[in-house]
Write a protein that holds these residues in place. Structure first.
Motif, short mmCIF file in Angstrom:
data_model
loop_
_atom_site.label_atom_id
_atom_site.label_comp_id
_atom_site.label_asym_id
_atom_site.label_seq_id
_atom_site.Cartn_x
_atom_site.Cartn_y
_atom_site.Cartn_z
N SER A 4 -8.69 47.81 65.57
CA SER A 4 -7.40 47.89 64.88
C SER A 4 -7.51 47.13 63.57
O SER A 4 -8.38 46.27 63.40
CB SER A 4 -6.29 47.27 65.75
OG SER A 4 -6.39 45.86 65.75
N ALA A 40 -5.87 44.72 62.65
CA ALA A 40 -5.67 43.29 62.89
C ALA A 40 -7.00 42.54 63.00
O ALA A 40 -7.06 41.33 62.76
CB ALA A 40 -4.85 43.08 64.17
N TRP A 71 -8.19 40.38 59.89
CA TRP A 71 -7.58 39.13 59.42
C TRP A 71 -8.54 37.95 59.52
O TRP A 71 -8.76 37.22 58.56
CB TRP A 71 -6.29 38.83 60.21
CG TRP A 71 -5.60 37.61 59.67
CD1 TRP A 71 -4.67 37.56 58.68
CD2 TRP A 71 -5.82 36.25 60.08
NE1 TRP A 71 -4.29 36.26 58.43
CE2 TRP A 71 -4.99 35.43 59.28
CE3 TRP A 71 -6.64 35.64 61.03
CZ2 TRP A 71 -4.94 34.04 59.41
CZ3 TRP A 71 -6.61 34.26 61.16
CH2 TRP A 71 -5.76 33.48 60.36
N ARG A 106 -0.94 37.25 64.09
CA ARG A 106 0.31 37.77 64.63
C ARG A 106 1.23 38.25 63.51
O ARG A 106 1.80 39.36 63.58
CB ARG A 106 1.02 36.69 65.46
CG ARG A 106 2.33 37.16 66.05
CD ARG A 106 2.96 36.06 66.89
NE ARG A 106 4.25 36.49 67.44
CZ ARG A 106 5.02 35.73 68.20
NH1 ARG A 106 4.62 34.51 68.55
NH2 ARG A 106 6.18 36.17 68.64
N THR A 110 -0.15 41.40 61.99
CA THR A 110 0.12 42.56 62.84
C THR A 110 1.56 43.03 62.70
O THR A 110 1.84 44.23 62.65
CB THR A 110 -0.18 42.22 64.32
OG1 THR A 110 -1.56 41.83 64.44
CG2 THR A 110 0.08 43.41 65.22
N GLU A 111 2.49 42.09 62.61
CA GLU A 111 3.90 42.44 62.48
C GLU A 111 4.16 43.23 61.19
O GLU A 111 5.03 44.11 61.15
CB GLU A 111 4.77 41.18 62.51
CG GLU A 111 4.86 40.55 63.88
CD GLU A 111 5.63 39.25 63.88
OE1 GLU A 111 6.01 38.79 62.75
OE2 GLU A 111 5.84 38.66 64.95
N ALA A 132 1.87 46.87 61.79
CA ALA A 132 2.03 47.71 62.99
C ALA A 132 3.42 48.34 63.05
O ALA A 132 4.42 47.74 62.66
CB ALA A 132 1.79 46.88 64.23
N ILE A 150 2.34 49.14 70.27
CA ILE A 150 1.94 49.55 68.93
C ILE A 150 1.58 51.04 68.97
O ILE A 150 0.68 51.45 69.70
CB ILE A 150 0.74 48.72 68.44
CG1 ILE A 150 1.13 47.25 68.30
CG2 ILE A 150 0.23 49.26 67.09
CD1 ILE A 150 -0.01 46.34 67.92
N TRP A 186 -0.47 52.33 62.78
CA TRP A 186 -0.70 51.26 61.81
C TRP A 186 -0.41 51.77 60.40
O TRP A 186 -0.73 52.91 60.06
CB TRP A 186 -2.14 50.76 61.87
CG TRP A 186 -2.47 50.06 63.13
CD1 TRP A 186 -2.97 50.60 64.27
CD2 TRP A 186 -2.32 48.66 63.40
NE1 TRP A 186 -3.15 49.64 65.24
CE2 TRP A 186 -2.76 48.43 64.73
CE3 TRP A 186 -1.86 47.58 62.65
CZ2 TRP A 186 -2.75 47.17 65.30
CZ3 TRP A 186 -1.86 46.32 63.23
CH2 TRP A 186 -2.29 46.13 64.53
#
Length: 320
Positions: free
Chosen positions: A245, A247, A250, A267, A270-271, A274, A290, A293
């Motif tokens: 993904s 994420a 990061w 986190r 992702t917020e 996603a 999820i 993306w």
């Protein structure tokens, strides 16, 4: 341009989404202190961007309605962005011309060499066999001088790199070579120097920020930037850059250039990216899932489908 601590203190103007906000910045016990007229916009920026930020309104001693954040590389990068100093400008400059020691380099390897020398904190992502290691060897010979370098890699890759250095007759001061596991052990013992050059081979192994190896690498990177500033080189290499993904990016990017991504943790990252749906649980209640993306400019920011695609049209028709 290098800034001193005093360049961040006093009354400043933060630029957030095209608007200016007045913020007073002070320094107390190795932390930035932020004072400002109540603003939800500033509150959100501090909560989402600043590493280890803290609100002091509920302190048992001397409670104050202020936020603070430690003086770290990530937080300084974030402040530079908010103050309009464009910390990303280094990545927009033309790549420099460099001296190539080995005439056997292919054009794409010369491009990788120039990219490493010009960007300094970056990643080379390419499949196996395209010559990443030779390009990095050339880059290190260009920039390291008499300084120390550290090469981190899995055990199998480390064996191959030693053979590559012998094959291409690496000409500078020998680099210290560690597996990620040995690196963590030596760092805990306090037996690690602060290098000018850090090579992170197979950096896709750094995608989980909660692991010991990632925490150790981030600690060393912090020390490198404290000592050398923008003169240090941190280079990631991987043949498998695409994770399960977005994420997964990061942690890898945070190890190379702390603060380059706006969000302070995976986190928050992702917020932002996603698209989440609330689904009914088997035994009652709801749980987030999820479904897509926002990892492509051609995708709809609401449903995550490619704009103009049949699935996107169906989604829009269902809504309206």
């Amino acid at each position: 341009m290098a800034y001193t601590l005093e360049d961040y203190l006093g009354k400043r103007v933060w630029r957030i989404k095209g608007k200016n906000y007045a913020v007073s910045i002070d320094w107390e016990k190795d932390r930035f202190i932020f004072k400002y007229k109540f603003s939800r916009v500033i509150n959100k920026e501090i909560k989402e961007c600043f590493q280890d930020r803290r609100y002091h309104g509920f302190d048992s001693e001397n409670p104050r309605k202020i936020w603070s954040a430690p003086i770290t590389t990530r937080n300084i990068f974030t402040l530079d962005a908010l103050l309009g100093r464009d910390p990303y400008r280094h990545y927009d400059r033309p790549l420099p011309d460099v001296e190539v020691c080995r005439d056997i380099l292919c054009p794409h390897q010369v491009d990788m060499l120039r990219f490493v020398v010009g960007r300094r904190r970056c990643m080379i992502a390419g499949e196996m066999g395209i010559g990443k290691t030779l390009s990095v060897i050339e880059a290190v010979e260009n920039v390291i001088g008499e300084d120390i370098g550290i090469y981190l890699a899995p055990k199998s890759a480390l064996f191959a790199v030693r053979n590559e250095m012998k094959k291409w007759m690496y000409q500078k001061r020998p680099m210290l070579m560690y597996t990620y596991e040995k690196f963590v052990i030596d760092l805990k013992k306090g037996e690690m120097i602060v290098p000018k050059v850090l090579i992170l081979d197979e950096c896709s192994k750094l995608k989980n920020p909660s692991t010991q190896r990632v925490k150790a690498v981030m600690f060393l990177v912090e020390k490198m930037i404290e000592k050398y500033g923008n003169d240090c080189y941190i280079v990631g290499m991987t043949g498998t850059p695409a994770g399960k993904s977005p994420a997964d990016w990061w942690s890898e990017i945070e190890c190379l250039c702390p603060g380059f991504l706006r969000e302070r943790d995976v986190r928050s990252f992702t917020e932002r990216l996603a698209i989440v749906e609330e689904n009914d649980g088997e035994y009652g209640g709801k749980y987030p899932t999820i479904v897509e993306w926002r990892d492509d400019d051609s995708k709809c920011s609401v449903c995550g489908k490619i704009e103009g695609d049949d699935l996107h049209k169906e989604y829009i028709e269902d809504i309206f």
